[in-house]
Motif scaffolding. Sequence first.
Motif, PDB file in Angstrom:
ATOM      1  N   LEU A 120       0.967  -1.310   0.013  1.00 49.89           N
ATOM      2  CA  LEU A 120      -0.038  -0.088   0.089  1.00 49.89           C
ATOM      3  C   LEU A 120       0.877   1.258   0.036  1.00 49.89           C
ATOM      4  N   PRO A 121       0.301   2.359  -0.714  1.00 49.60           N
ATOM      5  CA  PRO A 121       1.233   3.310  -0.661  1.00 49.60           C
ATOM      6  C   PRO A 121       0.983   4.091   0.777  1.00 49.60           C
ATOM      7  N   GLY A 122       1.805   5.282   1.070  1.00 49.94           N
ATOM      8  CA  GLY A 122       1.882   5.913   2.195  1.00 49.94           C
ATOM      9  C   GLY A 122       3.091   6.663   2.663  1.00 49.94           C
ATOM     10  N   ARG A 123       3.078   7.591   3.316  1.00 49.01           N
ATOM     11  CA  ARG A 123       4.199   8.497   3.798  1.00 49.01           C
ATOM     12  C   ARG A 123       5.424   7.665   4.206  1.00 49.01           C
ATOM     13  N   ILE A 124       4.926   6.511   5.216  1.00 48.05           N
ATOM     14  CA  ILE A 124       5.788   5.761   5.645  1.00 48.05           C
ATOM     15  C   ILE A 124       5.391   4.191   5.170  1.00 48.05           C
ATOM     16  N   GLY A 125       6.479   3.451   4.408  1.00 42.35           N
ATOM     17  CA  GLY A 125       6.038   2.287   4.064  1.00 42.35           C
ATOM     18  C   GLY A 125       5.775   1.250   5.140  1.00 42.35           C
ATOM     19  N   SER A 149      -3.036   3.075   7.829  1.00 38.06           N
ATOM     20  CA  SER A 149      -2.095   3.925   8.484  1.00 38.06           C
ATOM     21  C   SER A 149      -2.808   4.822   9.544  1.00 38.06           C
ATOM     22  N   LEU A 150      -2.184   5.477  10.427  1.00 43.91           N
ATOM     23  CA  LEU A 150      -2.831   6.468  11.416  1.00 43.91           C
ATOM     24  C   LEU A 150      -3.102   7.912  10.690  1.00 43.91           C
ATOM     25  N   GLY A 151      -2.275   8.298   9.701  1.00 46.55           N
ATOM     26  CA  GLY A 151      -2.402   9.621   9.121  1.00 46.55           C
ATOM     27  C   GLY A 151      -3.681   9.515   8.155  1.00 46.55           C
ATOM     28  N   THR A 152      -4.192  10.726   8.073  1.00 48.47           N
ATOM     29  CA  THR A 152      -5.420  10.786   7.322  1.00 48.47           C
ATOM     30  C   THR A 152      -5.077  10.830   5.721  1.00 48.47           C
ATOM     31  N   GLY A 153      -3.772  11.603   5.350  1.00 45.49           N
ATOM     32  CA  GLY A 153      -3.695  11.627   3.977  1.00 45.49           C
ATOM     33  C   GLY A 153      -3.219  10.275   3.402  1.00 45.49           C
ATOM     34  N   GLN A 158      -4.095   5.214   0.467  1.00 48.15           N
ATOM     35  CA  GLN A 158      -4.603   3.469   0.630  1.00 48.15           C
ATOM     36  C   GLN A 158      -5.687   3.150   0.013  1.00 48.15           C
ATOM     37  N   LEU A 159      -6.668   3.806   0.698  1.00 41.15           N
ATOM     38  CA  LEU A 159      -8.125   3.505   0.260  1.00 41.15           C
ATOM     39  C   LEU A 159      -8.425   3.766  -1.034  1.00 41.15           C
TER      40      LEU A 159
END
Length: 254
Positions: A120-125, A149-153, A158-159
């Motif tokens: 999944l994509p995300g600021r932290i892999g 992830s915890l972060g909204t962005g 990811q969604l």
Amino acid sequence: MKSPTQTLRLLTANIQAGSSTRRYSDYVTRSWSHALPAGQKRSSLDAIAKLASGRDIVGLQEADPGSLRSGFTNQTHYLAERAGFNYWAHQPNRRMGGVASSANGLLSRLEPVEVQDHALPGRIGGRGLLVARYGDGDEGLTVAVAHLSLGTGSRLSQLDFISDVLADYPNAVLMGDFNCKADRPEMRVLYHKTRLQPPSCVVPTFPSWGPDRAIDHILISDTMKMLDTRAVPAAHSDHLAVEMEVEVPANSLR
């Protein structure tokens, strides 16, 4: 004439690698349990296996795939054997300095025709989507397990990714730890791009000792019918598990 259906018993559980958290202070006082193979992890896993044994398909989050803290035990495999599941899959995604590791897991009494592993994509892999396909063609049942992830962005990206993966499958289930309520704005992309629906029953799951946040979900397509759902303890994890009985089109399993 009503099309034939089949009832499936589903469960999703963030098992916290078998660790015990019964109050917020335990995150500090018992932090060692997230790095060392001590404590009552094996008895916790046995309790989770007993819970899972009455289900057809189980999604796991934070299952250790075999690092120091689990005594090098693949917890998904262990649960499959203890609960009597013939089919299992896991997706290691987060590794913490070689001491601890975390995975999504799947236990199934039905034989999947395919298992997919997506990063999944995300600021932290380190987040993933585990997808199992049952039946024949796009009309078959698709079951996906995720820990967002915890972060909204990061959750939004990811969604959006998950929506693209599931968009072509009319008979889909998405289960896991979403780290957000089902009516959050970032969840709308999921309901817009796929046939997954917001849950008709809100089930608080976090924290397990006084649940007031519904952040663990089993989402189903509008081709299915939810018969029953509830939150149940997953040993001493900080999340309650969610169990659901659902009617799925019988032809989605052929």
